[in-house]
Scaffold this motif. Structure first.
Motif, PDB file in Angstrom:
ATOM      1  N   TRP A  42       0.263  -1.809  23.658  1.00 40.73           N
ATOM      2  CA  TRP A  42      -0.285  -0.603  24.275  1.00 40.73           C
ATOM      3  C   TRP A  42      -0.102   0.618  23.378  1.00 40.73           C
ATOM      4  O   TRP A  42      -1.000   1.462  23.283  1.00 40.73           O
ATOM      5  N   SER A  51      -7.058   4.573  24.026  1.00 36.50           N
ATOM      6  CA  SER A  51      -6.657   4.739  25.427  1.00 36.50           C
ATOM      7  C   SER A  51      -7.342   5.928  26.086  1.00 36.50           C
ATOM      8  O   SER A  51      -7.589   5.918  27.292  1.00 36.50           O
ATOM      9  N   LEU A  85      -4.627  -7.171  29.791  1.00 34.10           N
ATOM     10  CA  LEU A  85      -4.634  -5.889  29.082  1.00 34.10           C
ATOM     11  C   LEU A  85      -5.539  -4.883  29.779  1.00 34.10           C
ATOM     12  O   LEU A  85      -5.288  -3.673  29.741  1.00 34.10           O
ATOM     13  N   VAL A  88      -3.670  -2.619  32.109  1.00 32.04           N
ATOM     14  CA  VAL A  88      -2.967  -1.464  31.553  1.00 32.04           C
ATOM     15  C   VAL A  88      -3.930  -0.283  31.445  1.00 32.04           C
ATOM     16  O   VAL A  88      -3.542   0.869  31.636  1.00 32.04           O
ATOM     17  N   GLY A 119       0.421   7.650  24.605  1.00 39.31           N
ATOM     18  CA  GLY A 119       1.326   6.591  25.025  1.00 39.31           C
ATOM     19  C   GLY A 119       2.677   7.084  25.483  1.00 39.31           C
ATOM     20  O   GLY A 119       3.543   6.278  25.854  1.00 39.31           O
ATOM     21  N   GLN A 122       3.036   6.991  31.213  1.00 36.08           N
ATOM     22  CA  GLN A 122       2.292   5.922  31.872  1.00 36.08           C
ATOM     23  C   GLN A 122       2.252   6.168  33.370  1.00 36.08           C
ATOM     24  O   GLN A 122       3.121   6.845  33.930  1.00 36.08           O
TER      25      GLN A 122
END
Length: 390
Positions: A42, A51, A85, A88, A119, A122
């Motif tokens: 991630w 992301s 994935l 996420v 990152g 979260q």
């Protein structure tokens, strides 16, 4: 309708492919065995700028659309991750990104979204309840107003990614259902700290998706500040639909990627495995035809999902397309994972060959985040104009 990818999309897909290949099937097999969160993968996704693809550039994103997000997720999942994935992405760009970008305050956007893209932060979402299930309008968690905010009590179940999250998007009733003027009113959304006093959670032992924990969450007299409201009081249901419908697109993209991976593993094995002589088993139509059938189903689901994503990007209704695409993709991905296991015979039952993990993980999405039956209910009433049965 033009299906040609532009140069930016091609570069983005190639970037996603390289990131995905750096964390191939062996990485995910180890994470699955240890039931550990894919932290390194991630972070690599975030470092590559993937992301925050659909978030504005001034908030750390790339300023792209849902079409690009779907393409990114598919490529990452096809490289080795399988469907997990995509979850996420649900937790962060969707539960965190969409809810805050569309309904959060300017301070929330400027403080949280760049950290989500990098990152550093979260998210998770606490919606499903033991006695409500798919019928979120029947939620019993309550947030009672007080002088400087609300007091939150209740229970949620099957909440993904709680231990890794910093913020939790919570749905709760701020007006009792018997006092609301209509059932869709009276629900509000809040973004609270996961480690807030009064919030506790316990893990659920489960069949698959082991890289992402699922939990029961309990709220015991939790204080919610007035500045933690997402959107408008009592109108959270309508805001929630924006989050949930985009969740469908993300889920489908992950399933298509997982299906592509299962096809590739089955085909590679069929080309090499020889029995009763020197002919590879992939030459037999009994092996070829099921794999070819599932490839066609995955391609159809992909096109429908990209249509849904395109409609979203243009501000048009996309519920029918996103639900139908998820229905097809979940069935195809689950079926082709099992078919690849069958192609491999006894070896398909071993963890070494990876398809058993894809099969376990894909099975979840036949009933989550929305079940096949509820999708068919939706299509029957919305698209076929049949009377409701529930």
């Amino acid at each position: 309708m033009d299906f040609t990818l532009n140069d930016e999309q091609k570069l983005m897909i190639e970037t996603a492919r390289k990131v995905g290949e750096a964390f191939g099937p062996d990485y995910w097999r180890e994470k699955d065995a240890n039931k550990s969160f894919p932290t390194e993968c991630w972070q690599a996704v975030c470092d590559a700028g993937l992301s925050g693809a659909m978030l504005p550039e001034d908030l750390g994103g790339a300023g792209l659309g849902m079409v690009e997000v779907a393409l990114i997720i598919e490529e990452l999942c096809a490289a080795g991750a399988g469907a997990t994935l995509a979850q996420v992405f649900m937790l962060n760009p969707i539960f965190g990104g969409v809810s805050v970008a569309k309904y959060g305050t300017d301070q929330m956007k400027s403080e949280w979204l760049p950290k989500m893209c990098s990152g550093e932060m979260q998210f998770c979402m606490a919606l499903t309840e033991p006695d409500a299930g798919s019928n979120s309008l029947e939620m019993r968690a309550t947030a009672v107003a007080e002088a400087d905010g609300w007091r939150l009590n209740g229970q949620k179940i099957w909440i993904t990614g709680v231990p890794q999250s910093h913020k939790m998007l919570v749905g709760a009733r701020t007006t009792p259902i018997d006092k609301a003027t209509k059932k869709t009113l009276g629900i509000s959304l809040f973004m609270i700290d996961t480690d807030r006093e009064g919030v506790s959670h316990t893990p659920i032992d489960k069949l698959g998706t082991n890289t992402l924990p699922s939990s029961q969450v309990f709220f015991d007299n939790v204080h919610v500040r007035s500045d933690e409201l997402i959107g408008d009081v009592d109108k959270g249901w309508y805001q929630l639909l924006d989050v949930l419908n985009t969740e469908r697109i993300v889920t489908t993209a992950g399933l298509i990627g997982a299906g592509r991976l299962a096809v590739r593993l089955g085909v590679d094995y069929a080309k090499e495995r020889r029995v009763f002589g020197q002919t590879p088993i992939g030459a037999y139509q009994s092996i070829q035809f099921p794999l070819a059938q599932h490839w066609a189903e995955l391609e159809a689901a992909k096109l429908l999902n990209l249509k849904a994503a395109s409609l979203f990007d243009r501000g048009l209704h996309f519920g029918s397309e996103s639900n139908a695409a998820k229905l097809l993709a979940s069935q195809a991905a689950s079926a082709v994972a099992e078919r690849s296991m069958q192609v491999m015979g006894g070896m398909g039952f071993s963890k070494e060959m990876h398809v058993e993990r894809l099969w376990r993980d894909a099975r979840l999405f036949r009933f989550a985040p929305v079940s096949e039956e509820m999708i068919l209910n939706y299509i029957a009433t919305v698209n076929l104009d049949l009377p409701r049965s529930y």
